[in-house]
Design a protein around this motif. Structure first.
Motif, PDB file in Angstrom:
ATOM      1  N   ALA A  58       0.830  -1.210   0.000  1.00 58.65           N
ATOM      2  CA  ALA A  58       0.000   0.000   0.000  1.00 58.65           C
ATOM      3  C   ALA A  58       0.866   1.262   0.000  1.00 58.65           C
ATOM      4  CB  ALA A  58      -0.935  -0.008   1.206  1.00 58.65           C
ATOM      5  N   ILE A  59       1.948   1.249   0.768  1.00 56.41           N
ATOM      6  CA  ILE A  59       2.871   2.390   0.797  1.00 56.41           C
ATOM      7  C   ILE A  59       3.526   2.565  -0.572  1.00 56.41           C
ATOM      8  CG2 ILE A  59       5.109   3.138   1.723  1.00 56.41           C
ATOM      9  CD1 ILE A  59       4.088   2.066   4.464  1.00 56.41           C
ATOM     10  N   TYR A  60       3.991   1.481  -1.155  1.00 54.93           N
ATOM     11  CA  TYR A  60       4.605   1.519  -2.481  1.00 54.93           C
ATOM     12  C   TYR A  60       3.630   2.101  -3.506  1.00 54.93           C
ATOM     13  CZ  TYR A  60       6.934  -0.229  -6.684  1.00 54.93           C
ATOM     14  OH  TYR A  60       7.542  -0.332  -7.909  1.00 54.93           O
ATOM     15  N   ALA A  61       2.390   1.610  -3.499  1.00 55.75           N
ATOM     16  CA  ALA A  61       1.374   2.097  -4.444  1.00 55.75           C
ATOM     17  C   ALA A  61       1.078   3.580  -4.230  1.00 55.75           C
ATOM     18  CB  ALA A  61       0.098   1.267  -4.309  1.00 55.75           C
ATOM     19  N   ALA A  62       1.006   4.009  -2.977  1.00 56.67           N
ATOM     20  CA  ALA A  62       0.725   5.424  -2.690  1.00 56.67           C
ATOM     21  C   ALA A  62       1.851   6.320  -3.190  1.00 56.67           C
ATOM     22  CB  ALA A  62       0.508   5.619  -1.191  1.00 56.67           C
ATOM     23  N   LEU A  63       3.089   5.886  -3.024  1.00 57.48           N
ATOM     24  CA  LEU A  63       4.216   6.684  -3.511  1.00 57.48           C
ATOM     25  C   LEU A  63       4.238   6.724  -5.034  1.00 57.48           C
ATOM     26  CD1 LEU A  63       7.023   5.622  -1.007  1.00 57.48           C
ATOM     27  CD2 LEU A  63       5.666   7.742  -1.014  1.00 57.48           C
ATOM     28  N   LEU A  64       3.970   5.601  -5.685  1.00 58.13           N
ATOM     29  CA  LEU A  64       3.922   5.576  -7.150  1.00 58.13           C
ATOM     30  C   LEU A  64       2.812   6.467  -7.694  1.00 58.13           C
ATOM     31  CD1 LEU A  64       4.474   1.850  -8.195  1.00 58.13           C
ATOM     32  CD2 LEU A  64       6.050   3.761  -8.479  1.00 58.13           C
ATOM     33  N   ALA A  65       1.710   6.564  -6.966  1.00 56.75           N
ATOM     34  CA  ALA A  65       0.560   7.350  -7.412  1.00 56.75           C
ATOM     35  C   ALA A  65       0.711   8.844  -7.140  1.00 56.75           C
ATOM     36  CB  ALA A  65      -0.709   6.835  -6.734  1.00 56.75           C
ATOM     37  N   ASP A  66       1.710   9.223  -6.374  1.00 58.81           N
ATOM     38  CA  ASP A  66       1.881  10.632  -6.012  1.00 58.81           C
ATOM     39  C   ASP A  66       2.714  11.358  -7.074  1.00 58.81           C
ATOM     40  OD1 ASP A  66       3.497  12.912  -4.523  1.00 58.81           O
ATOM     41  OD2 ASP A  66       1.644  12.553  -3.405  1.00 58.81           O
ATOM     42  N   GLY A  67       2.109  12.314  -7.749  1.00 59.32           N
ATOM     43  CA  GLY A  67       2.776  13.044  -8.822  1.00 59.32           C
ATOM     44  C   GLY A  67       4.005  13.807  -8.373  1.00 59.32           C
ATOM     45  N   THR A  68       3.967  14.390  -7.191  1.00 57.96           N
ATOM     46  CA  THR A  68       5.114  15.152  -6.695  1.00 57.96           C
ATOM     47  C   THR A  68       6.293  14.239  -6.412  1.00 57.96           C
ATOM     48  OG1 THR A  68       3.624  16.800  -5.738  1.00 57.96           O
ATOM     49  CG2 THR A  68       5.895  16.790  -4.939  1.00 57.96           C
ATOM     50  N   VAL A  69       6.039  13.117  -5.764  1.00 62.46           N
ATOM     51  CA  VAL A  69       7.114  12.159  -5.481  1.00 62.46           C
ATOM     52  C   VAL A  69       7.726  11.681  -6.793  1.00 62.46           C
ATOM     53  CG1 VAL A  69       7.677   9.895  -4.502  1.00 62.46           C
ATOM     54  CG2 VAL A  69       6.159  11.433  -3.246  1.00 62.46           C
ATOM     55  N   MET A  70       6.878  11.305  -7.751  1.00 65.05           N
ATOM     56  CA  MET A  70       7.389  10.791  -9.030  1.00 65.05           C
ATOM     57  C   MET A  70       8.186  11.867  -9.779  1.00 65.05           C
ATOM     58  SD  MET A  70       6.791   7.597  -9.380  1.00 65.05           S
ATOM     59  CE  MET A  70       7.204   7.563  -7.654  1.00 65.05           C
ATOM     60  N   ALA A  71       7.730  13.102  -9.742  1.00 64.39           N
ATOM     61  CA  ALA A  71       8.454  14.181 -10.421  1.00 64.39           C
ATOM     62  C   ALA A  71       9.821  14.414  -9.778  1.00 64.39           C
ATOM     63  CB  ALA A  71       7.630  15.470 -10.400  1.00 64.39           C
ATOM     64  N   LEU A  72       9.876  14.422  -8.462  1.00 67.67           N
ATOM     65  CA  LEU A  72      11.151  14.644  -7.766  1.00 67.67           C
ATOM     66  C   LEU A  72      12.123  13.484  -7.986  1.00 67.67           C
ATOM     67  CD1 LEU A  72       9.854  16.204  -4.433  1.00 67.67           C
ATOM     68  CD2 LEU A  72      11.217  17.358  -6.179  1.00 67.67           C
ATOM     69  N   LEU A  73      11.589  12.270  -8.083  1.00 62.77           N
ATOM     70  CA  LEU A  73      12.445  11.103  -8.312  1.00 62.77           C
ATOM     71  C   LEU A  73      12.837  10.968  -9.787  1.00 62.77           C
ATOM     72  CD1 LEU A  73      10.765   8.352  -6.097  1.00 62.77           C
ATOM     73  CD2 LEU A  73      12.962   9.494  -5.701  1.00 62.77           C
ATOM     74  N   GLY A  74      12.076  11.590 -10.670  1.00 63.67           N
ATOM     75  CA  GLY A  74      12.339  11.432 -12.092  1.00 63.67           C
ATOM     76  C   GLY A  74      11.834  10.114 -12.641  1.00 63.67           C
ATOM     77  N   GLY A  75      10.875   9.509 -11.961  1.00 60.15           N
ATOM     78  CA  GLY A  75      10.313   8.229 -12.376  1.00 60.15           C
ATOM     79  C   GLY A  75      10.117   7.318 -11.185  1.00 60.15           C
ATOM     80  N   PRO A  76       9.680   6.084 -11.436  1.00 60.45           N
ATOM     81  CA  PRO A  76       9.336   5.161 -10.347  1.00 60.45           C
ATOM     82  C   PRO A  76      10.559   4.504  -9.712  1.00 60.45           C
ATOM     83  CG  PRO A  76       8.936   4.117 -12.446  1.00 60.45           C
ATOM     84  CD  PRO A  76       9.365   5.524 -12.747  1.00 60.45           C
ATOM     85  N   ARG A  77      11.366   5.293  -9.050  1.00 58.48           N
ATOM     86  CA  ARG A  77      12.595   4.784  -8.418  1.00 58.48           C
ATOM     87  C   ARG A  77      12.360   4.532  -6.936  1.00 58.48           C
ATOM     88  NH1 ARG A  77      16.073   9.441 -10.759  1.00 58.48           N
ATOM     89  NH2 ARG A  77      15.765   9.084 -12.976  1.00 58.48           N
ATOM     90  N   ILE A  78      11.532   3.535  -6.660  1.00 59.23           N
ATOM     91  CA  ILE A  78      11.221   3.126  -5.289  1.00 59.23           C
ATOM     92  C   ILE A  78      11.551   1.638  -5.226  1.00 59.23           C
ATOM     93  CG2 ILE A  78       9.441   2.911  -3.525  1.00 59.23           C
ATOM     94  CD1 ILE A  78       7.917   5.108  -5.194  1.00 59.23           C
ATOM     95  N   TYR A  79      12.489   1.282  -4.364  1.00 59.74           N
ATOM     96  CA  TYR A  79      13.032  -0.073  -4.394  1.00 59.74           C
ATOM     97  C   TYR A  79      12.989  -0.749  -3.029  1.00 59.74           C
ATOM     98  CZ  TYR A  79      15.212   1.945  -8.574  1.00 59.74           C
ATOM     99  OH  TYR A  79      15.450   2.589  -9.763  1.00 59.74           O
ATOM    100  N   ASP A  80      12.764  -2.062  -3.086  1.00 56.03           N
ATOM    101  CA  ASP A  80      12.974  -2.931  -1.936  1.00 56.03           C
ATOM    102  C   ASP A  80      14.422  -3.429  -2.007  1.00 56.03           C
ATOM    103  OD1 ASP A  80      12.557  -4.527   0.280  1.00 56.03           O
ATOM    104  OD2 ASP A  80      11.362  -6.013  -0.766  1.00 56.03           O
ATOM    105  N   ASP A  81      14.861  -3.725  -3.218  1.00 55.25           N
ATOM    106  CA  ASP A  81      16.231  -4.154  -3.494  1.00 55.25           C
ATOM    107  C   ASP A  81      16.732  -3.292  -4.653  1.00 55.25           C
ATOM    108  OD1 ASP A  81      18.557  -5.668  -3.364  1.00 55.25           O
ATOM    109  OD2 ASP A  81      17.781  -7.221  -4.701  1.00 55.25           O
ATOM    110  N   VAL A  82      17.711  -2.453  -4.413  1.00 50.93           N
ATOM    111  CA  VAL A  82      18.175  -1.479  -5.413  1.00 50.93           C
ATOM    112  C   VAL A  82      18.923  -2.184  -6.545  1.00 50.93           C
ATOM    113  CG1 VAL A  82      19.530   0.614  -5.790  1.00 50.93           C
ATOM    114  CG2 VAL A  82      18.376   0.256  -3.602  1.00 50.93           C
TER     115      VAL A  82
END
Length: 135
Positions: free
Chosen positions: A11-35
């Protein structure tokens, strides 16, 4: 039923992916469990978790302490500070859908920023506390 901890992480992962500000600051879906190797900065990692029984006499419940990490190689701390603020906004007190469970609350407990020993990487940390109940 899925484990409450795994369902909350999803749920946390999905919420971060769905947040436009987070995605813009990251430059894409760079949210990892294992980098992945050679990942571009900045990115967010799902860190440590601690789970405690939070049951009452009538309801099953769990308390979760979750840590998220923000990593940046930009000059200064601005990028990390902006990402910390946007992740907090995306998650703090938000009514996330946690599959098979009810999220009672999700609140930021602390955030921290530090420079890593390599002298290049700035590291931000957010620690959240959540309580879930079985449905």
């Amino acid at each position: 039923m899925a484990s409450a901890t795994w369902a909350l992480q999803k749920a946390i992962y999905a919420a971060l992916l769905a947040d436009g500000t987070v995605m813009a600051l990251l430059g894409g879906p760079r949210i990892y469990d294992d980098v992945p190797p050679r990942s571009e900065f900045p990115y967010v990692t799902l860190g440590q978790s601690l789970v405690r029984d939070w049951s009452t006499g009538t309801d099953e419940g769990l308390e979760h302490i979750l840590t998220l990490h923000v990593w940046s190689r930009a000059d200064g701390r601005r990028e990390v500070q902006e990402l910390l603020a946007s992740v907090r906004t995306a998650l703090h007190d938000e009514p996330l859908a946690v599959e098979g469970h009810r999220l009672v609350n999700l609140r930021l407990e602390l955030s921290e920023v530090r420079r890593e020993p390599d002298g290049e990487t700035c590291h931000g940390l957010l620690r959240f506390r959540a309580v879930t109940e079985a449905q």
